[in-house]
Design an enzyme around this catalytic site. Structure first.
Site, mmCIF file in Angstrom:
data_model
loop_
_atom_site.group_PDB
_atom_site.id
_atom_site.type_symbol
_atom_site.label_atom_id
_atom_site.label_comp_id
_atom_site.label_asym_id
_atom_site.label_seq_id
_atom_site.Cartn_x
_atom_site.Cartn_y
_atom_site.Cartn_z
ATOM 1 N N ASP A 1 115.976 94.556 0.172
ATOM 2 C CA ASP A 1 115.445 93.201 0.047
ATOM 3 C C ASP A 1 114.311 93.167 -0.975
ATOM 4 O O ASP A 1 113.286 92.553 -0.755
ATOM 5 C CB ASP A 1 114.956 92.707 1.421
ATOM 6 C CG ASP A 1 114.650 91.218 1.433
ATOM 7 O OD1 ASP A 1 115.160 90.492 0.558
ATOM 8 O OD2 ASP A 1 113.893 90.784 2.312
ATOM 9 N N LYS B 1 116.284 91.786 -6.940
ATOM 10 C CA LYS B 1 117.745 91.709 -6.849
ATOM 11 C C LYS B 1 118.450 92.497 -7.946
ATOM 12 O O LYS B 1 119.513 93.061 -7.718
ATOM 13 C CB LYS B 1 118.213 90.253 -6.854
ATOM 14 C CG LYS B 1 117.535 89.366 -5.811
ATOM 15 C CD LYS B 1 117.424 90.009 -4.444
ATOM 16 C CE LYS B 1 116.509 89.223 -3.543
ATOM 17 N NZ LYS B 1 115.815 90.022 -2.551
ATOM 18 N N GLU C 1 116.091 81.790 3.409
ATOM 19 C CA GLU C 1 114.896 81.676 4.234
ATOM 20 C C GLU C 1 113.839 80.838 3.533
ATOM 21 O O GLU C 1 113.820 80.728 2.321
ATOM 22 C CB GLU C 1 114.331 83.062 4.583
ATOM 23 C CG GLU C 1 113.815 83.846 3.407
ATOM 24 C CD GLU C 1 114.820 84.784 2.789
ATOM 25 O OE1 GLU C 1 114.398 85.679 2.059
ATOM 26 O OE2 GLU C 1 116.034 84.627 2.998
ATOM 27 N N ASP D 1 120.062 91.721 1.514
ATOM 28 C CA ASP D 1 119.676 90.325 1.711
ATOM 29 C C ASP D 1 119.718 89.565 0.390
ATOM 30 O O ASP D 1 119.622 90.155 -0.682
ATOM 31 C CB ASP D 1 118.262 90.279 2.307
ATOM 32 C CG ASP D 1 117.944 88.947 2.971
ATOM 33 O OD1 ASP D 1 118.858 88.125 3.167
ATOM 34 O OD2 ASP D 1 116.765 88.736 3.308
ATOM 35 N N ASN D 2 119.856 88.250 0.490
ATOM 36 C CA ASN D 2 119.808 87.341 -0.661
ATOM 37 C C ASN D 2 120.847 87.673 -1.728
ATOM 38 O O ASN D 2 120.556 87.642 -2.921
ATOM 39 C CB ASN D 2 118.406 87.330 -1.287
ATOM 40 C CG ASN D 2 117.327 87.018 -0.289
ATOM 41 O OD1 ASN D 2 116.455 87.842 -0.066
ATOM 42 N ND2 ASN D 2 117.375 85.863 0.335
#
Length: 195
Positions: free
Chosen positions: A92, A95, A150, A120-121
């Site tokens: 996380d 990226k 989020e 994540d993401n």
């Protein structure tokens, strides 16, 4: 994963790439009984690492959660030569580093059969190269879980959300497909089990 690992009375090892302020590290660390494992959370930003250490201490988890102030590359290069496999790896951080870092982890002994990697993401801001890799390399069984980004809300502005412009509808929905009709930003988590 953490609770299952404790079921066979062995220590659980968790690696988190991207501490920010320690929320995930605390959430994971609280599931590990004292003396039964650790979360190693990597954060290069000095201020974020300092705040995360305070939050971990406030949560009374300093015996289970270790915040390491290094870049992911620095940590992975050092850990590669003396690695003990992790049970869970939570990615996380930046990226554009997901693919590089999972390749380093794969080339080491930081994973064992059954290690779970949670990224994540993966939709927004997105990690298409990472997704292509884990889905096609043949080393993972992987599944995508859609969710909202989020810190976004359809009913009120989120505090200092860097993606708030998207919630307000300023995104070109045709080209990004990230904003949904309810004002939330679509995102997702990729969960992969190492074969």
């Amino acid at each position: 994963v953490v609770e299952e690992g404790n079921g066979d009375n062995r220590n659980v090892r968790v690696l988190e790439l991207g501490t920010f302020l320690g929320y995930s590290a605390v959430r994971i660390g609280r599931l590990i009984p004292p003396g039964k494992g650790e979360v190693i959370s990597i954060e290069p930003n000095a201020e974020c690492a300092a705040v995360a250490k305070e939050i971990v201490a406030f949560a009374n988890l300093s015996d289970r959660v270790r915040i390491v102030r290094k870049t992911s590359l620095e940590y992975l290069r050092e850990a590669k030569s003396r690695a003990t496999p992790f049970d869970l790896i939570f990615i996380d951080h930046l990226k554009d580093l997901y693919l590089r870092d999972i390749r380093i982890i794969e080339s080491s002994e930081m994973m064992r059969r059954g290690t779970i990697v949670v990224a994540d993401n993966v939709v927004f801001p997105g990690t298409p190269e990472y997704l292509q890799h884990v889905r096609t390399c043949g080393r993972f069984d992987t599944k995508f879980y859609p969710c909202d980004l989020e810190y976004t809300s359809a009913t009120r502005a989120s505090a200092n959300c860097p993606y708030e412009y998207a919630r307000l509808g300023d995104l070109d929905r045709e080209s990004t497909n990230a904003a949904s009709s309810n004002g939330r930003i679509k995102d997702g988590v990729e969960v992969s089990r190492f074969r």
